[in-house]
Design an enzyme around this catalytic site. Structure first.
Site, PDB file in Angstrom:
ATOM      1  N   GLU A 134       0.880  -1.172   0.000  1.00 58.20           N
ATOM      2  CA  GLU A 134       0.000   0.000   0.000  1.00 58.20           C
ATOM      3  C   GLU A 134       0.909   1.211   0.000  1.00 58.20           C
ATOM      4  O   GLU A 134       1.809   1.330   0.831  1.00 58.20           O
ATOM      5  CB  GLU A 134      -0.910  -0.017   1.231  1.00 58.20           C
ATOM      6  CG  GLU A 134      -1.977   1.066   1.214  1.00 58.20           C
ATOM      7  CD  GLU A 134      -1.624   2.240   2.089  1.00 58.20           C
ATOM      8  OE1 GLU A 134      -1.382   3.338   1.524  1.00 58.20           O
ATOM      9  OE2 GLU A 134      -1.586   2.081   3.309  1.00 58.20           O
ATOM     10  N   CYS A 180      -1.884   8.329   4.703  1.00 52.79           N
ATOM     11  CA  CYS A 180      -2.003   8.073   3.269  1.00 52.79           C
ATOM     12  C   CYS A 180      -3.433   8.291   2.796  1.00 52.79           C
ATOM     13  O   CYS A 180      -3.676   8.452   1.597  1.00 52.79           O
ATOM     14  CB  CYS A 180      -1.521   6.667   2.930  1.00 52.79           C
ATOM     15  SG  CYS A 180      -2.129   5.403   4.056  1.00 52.79           S
TER      16      CYS A 180
END
Length: 543
Positions: free
Chosen positions: A295, A329
């Site tokens: 990720e 994020c």
């Protein structure tokens, strides 16, 4: 020896403590914070059952008080990483053969320890080393990590229970084996829970792991290792190493028994791993195809339709863009607001932002703390300075910064007339939100803009009171976000409720904290057992 089919405790999300004034958890946490702040830790790296200290150290300084030292950690050399590979492969012999219920018990115990005696210490370490306020530390370092451990145990049993059909006279079985080799886990600074989960989830499935935490997260990483030890994780199953990132990666990715990588970090670094692994595959270095799970970045959006409520949108922006200084994020970093609602949203948002207090996490009235280090500070300051000078950008809130005592960046709101302005496209990873105001009639065209502006597809949010618009926007932005929010901020995914991960430039979308992620850490073997084998090769059609 297993003597039954076991049901694990039902996974439920760990309740978030309030830390309200006068509450016992607040008193315990602040007391623990103050005590730890005065200590000087000497943090080793861990190979097998050994704590290794080389004397080559790096100081640990809180981002909000970078002249203060709370400890140091030791750096490994190449020979140590090579030793770690030998050690981890030796540990695999016993761990891979350990019954699943014993592995489950270890991580369930880790969850209970973290919910109880380790909670204040893990939260305080995160507050000190990563400059998180009380609430951000609680939802991350305590609750989310507990949830990862509990829910992953439940997901593991779901995987093992998925078995094939059997015909008469035949018994078909599916065996979920750990990967043949070791897993390399690389974790970021911004979530202590991710630092715990990325090595733990492969280990739960019977794999052995070499874990490299971010340098700016070592303080809480040490507490994670202590937690695993007390929970009963055998020596060598998870090995924590620190040192030169390029050197560690080169040694591990070049080994023939490298079986997978579990990564959260930048897109560029992740791309370099793909390249290196591909070259090694072509060179025939590996015994199997490594699993690549990652990720990476995000340039996460909030889109508002003219039917939406301005106060709801302003609150979503204030929280989604600026909690933990925008260092998520998933943080909202670009927003699209219709002209008819802009004045209301602007006034409410600037009022919220101007009310934020900023300073040390020890003061629980501070909503904003420091960014992680000087490199992040300097990068963010340069973008803020550019916005001050550019004709197509205007700063309407914040815009100041100071690193004299801590790396403090004021939450900054930029309004741009250019939908492709730099800060609308570039991931900054800090408390900077850029807003583009569009004409109401262009709301459908703006959806295309949202979809096409960024290489990333991690999180995104839409706000509308019109169900037809919600449906249209959801379809138009189908590939723009792996985690999509309707009338909510694009942050705060909860394990077991919103499995997390994105596609495009944001990663492999394997959804941390889900059955889909755990499936990446097993190699299936189908077993067919025939009870009465045939004794004549002839089939009836030959008669």
């Amino acid at each position: 020896m297993a003597s039954g089919f076991y049901n694990v405790p039902k996974a439920v999300n760990e309740p978030v403590k309030s830390y309200a004034p006068g509450s016992p958890e607040r008193k315990e946490l602040i007391s623990t914070y103050k005590k730890m702040y005065k200590e000087q830790l000497d943090i080793p790296f861990y190979i097998g059952g050994q704590e290794i200290r080389t004397g080559n150290t790096v100081d640990i300084n809180p981002p909000h008080d970078h002249k203060h030292k709370v400890g140091q950690f030791h750096l490994a050399e190449r020979s140590h990483i090579e030793e770690a590979v030998t050690s981890v492969l030796e540990a695999r012999k016993k761990w891979a053969a350990t019954p699943w219920q014993d592995r489950a018990a270890i991580f369930l115990k880790a969850a209970e320890l973290l919910a109880g005696p380790y909670r204040a210490r893990m939260n305080a370490a995160t507050m000190i080393g990563q400059s998180k306020n009380v609430f951000q530390a609680e939802i991350d370092a305590a609750c989310e990590m507990i949830d990862f451990f509990r829910f992953n145990v439940e997901f593991m049993t779901e995987i093992y229970s998925n078995q094939p059909e059997s015909a008469p006279g035949i018994w078909n079985r599916m065996e979920y084996r750990p990967l043949e080799g070791f897993v390399y886990a690389i974790t970021p600074f911004n979530f202590t829970s991710i630092a715990g989960n990325l090595p733990a989830s492969p280990a739960m499935m019977g794999n052995v792991v070499i874990w490299k935490p971010a340098r700016t997260q070592i303080y809480s990483a040490q507490v994670i290792m202590e937690l695993f030890k007390e929970a009963g994780l055998p020596d060598g199953v998870i090995n924590m190493v620190t040192g030169n990132s390029a050197m560690i990666t080169e040694v591990l990715l070049d080994h023939k028994h490298f079986s997978g990588i579990h990564f959260t970090g930048s897109t560029g670094v992740f791309n370099s791993f793909w390249e290196q692994i591909g070259k090694n595959m072509n060179a025939g270095k590996y015994i199997s195809y490594p699993r690549i799970v990652g990720e990476t970045g995000g340039k996460d959006f909030v889109w508002m339709h003219p039917s939406a409520d301005p106060k709801q949108v302003a609150t979503a922006l204030a929280r989604g863009a600026f909690e933990y200084q925008g260092q998520k994020c998933s943080a909202a970093s670009r927003a699209y607001i219709p002209e008819s609602k802009w004045n209301d949203v602007k006034n409410m948002l600037t009022e919220d932002v101007n009310s934020f207090k900023m300073g040390s996490p020890e003061d629980t009235s501070n909503f904003i703390n420091a960014v992680i280090d000087e490199r992040a500070f300097d990068k963010l300051a340069s973008y803020i300075d550019a916005a001050k000078a550019d004709d197509d950008a205007q700063i309407i809130a914040g815009g100041n910064y100071d690193k004299s005592s801590g790396y403090f960046i004021e939450p900054t709101v930029i309004v741009t007339s250019n939908a492709k302005y730099d800060t609308m496209c570039t991931e900054l990873f800090g408390p900077v939100l850029t807003i583009y105001v569009y004409e109401d009639k262009d709301w459908e065209k703006t959806l295309e803009l949202v979809d096409q502006t960024s290489e990333y597809a991690l999180t995104g949010a839409i706000f509308s009171a019109d169900r037809y618009v919600i449906d249209q926007a959801t379809n138009a932005l189908e590939n723009a976000a792996g985690n999509f929010y309707i009338n909510d901020k694009p942050t705060g995914a909860v394990v077991g409720q919103q499995p997390f991960g994105g596609a495009r430039g944001s990663g492999t979308n394997d959804k941390a904290g889900s059955v889909w992620n755990l499936l990446r850490w097993v190699s299936n073997r189908t077993i067919k057992e025939t009870f009465v084998p045939p004794t004549d090769y002839r089939y009836p059609f030959l008669g």
